[in-house]
Design an enzyme around this catalytic site. Sequence first.
Site, PDB file in Angstrom:
ATOM      1  N   LYS A 112      10.630  34.496  26.661  1.00 37.97           N
ATOM      2  CA  LYS A 112      11.442  35.415  25.856  1.00 37.97           C
ATOM      3  C   LYS A 112      10.743  36.740  25.606  1.00 37.97           C
ATOM      4  O   LYS A 112      11.389  37.728  25.247  1.00 37.97           O
ATOM      5  CB  LYS A 112      11.840  34.763  24.529  1.00 37.97           C
ATOM      6  CG  LYS A 112      12.797  33.600  24.746  1.00 37.97           C
ATOM      7  CD  LYS A 112      13.700  33.342  23.572  1.00 37.97           C
ATOM      8  CE  LYS A 112      14.754  32.330  24.004  1.00 37.97           C
ATOM      9  NZ  LYS A 112      15.800  32.115  23.063  1.00 37.97           N
ATOM     10  N   LYS A 193      17.345  27.663  33.453  1.00 27.84           N
ATOM     11  CA  LYS A 193      18.215  26.767  32.694  1.00 27.84           C
ATOM     12  C   LYS A 193      19.461  27.523  32.227  1.00 27.84           C
ATOM     13  O   LYS A 193      19.417  28.741  32.012  1.00 27.84           O
ATOM     14  CB  LYS A 193      17.477  26.135  31.511  1.00 27.84           C
ATOM     15  CG  LYS A 193      17.239  27.038  30.332  1.00 27.84           C
ATOM     16  CD  LYS A 193      16.931  26.249  29.063  1.00 27.84           C
ATOM     17  CE  LYS A 193      16.921  27.223  27.883  1.00 27.84           C
ATOM     18  NZ  LYS A 193      17.343  26.697  26.619  1.00 27.84           N
ATOM     19  N   LYS A 196      22.748  30.262  26.573  1.00 27.38           N
ATOM     20  CA  LYS A 196      23.820  31.053  25.945  1.00 27.38           C
ATOM     21  C   LYS A 196      23.446  32.522  25.818  1.00 27.38           C
ATOM     22  O   LYS A 196      24.321  33.364  25.646  1.00 27.38           O
ATOM     23  CB  LYS A 196      24.212  30.450  24.597  1.00 27.38           C
ATOM     24  CG  LYS A 196      23.112  30.411  23.550  1.00 27.38           C
ATOM     25  CD  LYS A 196      23.687  29.898  22.238  1.00 27.38           C
ATOM     26  CE  LYS A 196      22.931  28.724  21.667  1.00 27.38           C
ATOM     27  NZ  LYS A 196      21.584  29.025  21.193  1.00 27.38           N
TER      28      LYS A 196
END
Length: 329
Positions: A112, A193, A196
Amino acid sequence: MAKKVLSGIQPSGSLTLGNYIGAIKNFVKLQQEHECFFMVVDLHAITVAQDPAALRENSQSVAALYLAAGIDPKISSVYMQSHVPQHAELGWILTTLTAMGELERMTQFKDKSSGKDSVGAGLFVYPSLMAADILVYNADLVPVGEDQKQHLELTRDLAGRFNHRFGDFFTVPDPYIPEVGARIMSLDDAGKKMSKSNPNPGSYIALLDPPDVIRKKISRATTDSGREVVYDPANKPEISNLMSIYAECSGLSLQQIADQYEGQMYGGFKKNLGEVLVATLEPLQQRYHEIRSSGMLEDILAEGAERARSVASQTLTEVKERMGFLPYR
Ligand code: ATP
Ligand code: LTN
């Protein structure tokens, strides 16, 4: 014996099939036998910038999807993380027991933060807050997808560290990770993966996608070269991912699916997969809309938070006493 189960999902976007298969399906299963706490982890969501209106909407949406998927608020506590202030308080305490090196090793942090000019410190200490979420209830079992395994290991280490320094108190929790479906991959890239917060909506199926959008996304999902429907994640990751989704939503085994499509091409398989997904998600969507318009959410969240606070506040009292904080009246 009944165990304590806890898990959470971030209100950082619209929930995907990955969240459903990797996490929510197991929440629903576990609640039959165990004492369960299911949170919407809004304090975690703000580790990346959230627009206030979107955070409000996503928070209600995640809570309503929990219920629509079958979590029963009469037997499980459903609530917002931020409604239980003890999470943040224990989160701070555990941050002081966590080494920088441990946080630097976390792959979710590396993913991230990579390529960003500026990274918030909250993203870095995210795992200590997650450990607090779990330890504050002395949870035994934590149902999560594969990507959270490393955070669970840190949680176990922190529980052990506290117990060693301040006397045996915290339960060392076990992860509960499904055998199939623990890592549903992105529809446009089987190397990532399904997530969202991916900016490309074609990469995921949102639980609230309308039927035609679901069909279209599946028909456009990338597939490996060749044309056999066989489960071989190393050599055919894309078709294997679609087969896992099919298995999880139809109740068929991977072998039954391979047998059913033997000698056929991808087209028929994908068309049927679209229908399997529509049949799975349509009833859930209907219940979701009923729950959103019923106005029942606020009371359910209030009740859930009250139950959670009564457990969490006892933990904090004991933790602070063991650490040497002065009590107050
Ligand atoms: P974000 O993209 O905002 O990081 P996310 O979609 O990865 O979010 P989380 O809120 O971080 O979702 O995860 C909620 C739960 O769903 C976790 O238990 C996580 O392991 C699980 N989960 C998320 N994505 C997948 C996936 N692709 N396959 C299986 N489980 C998943
Ligand atoms: N880190 C998790 C969300 C999360 C969680 C938790 C999961 C926050 N607190 C406690 C299980 C238990 C994620 O990113 N999926």
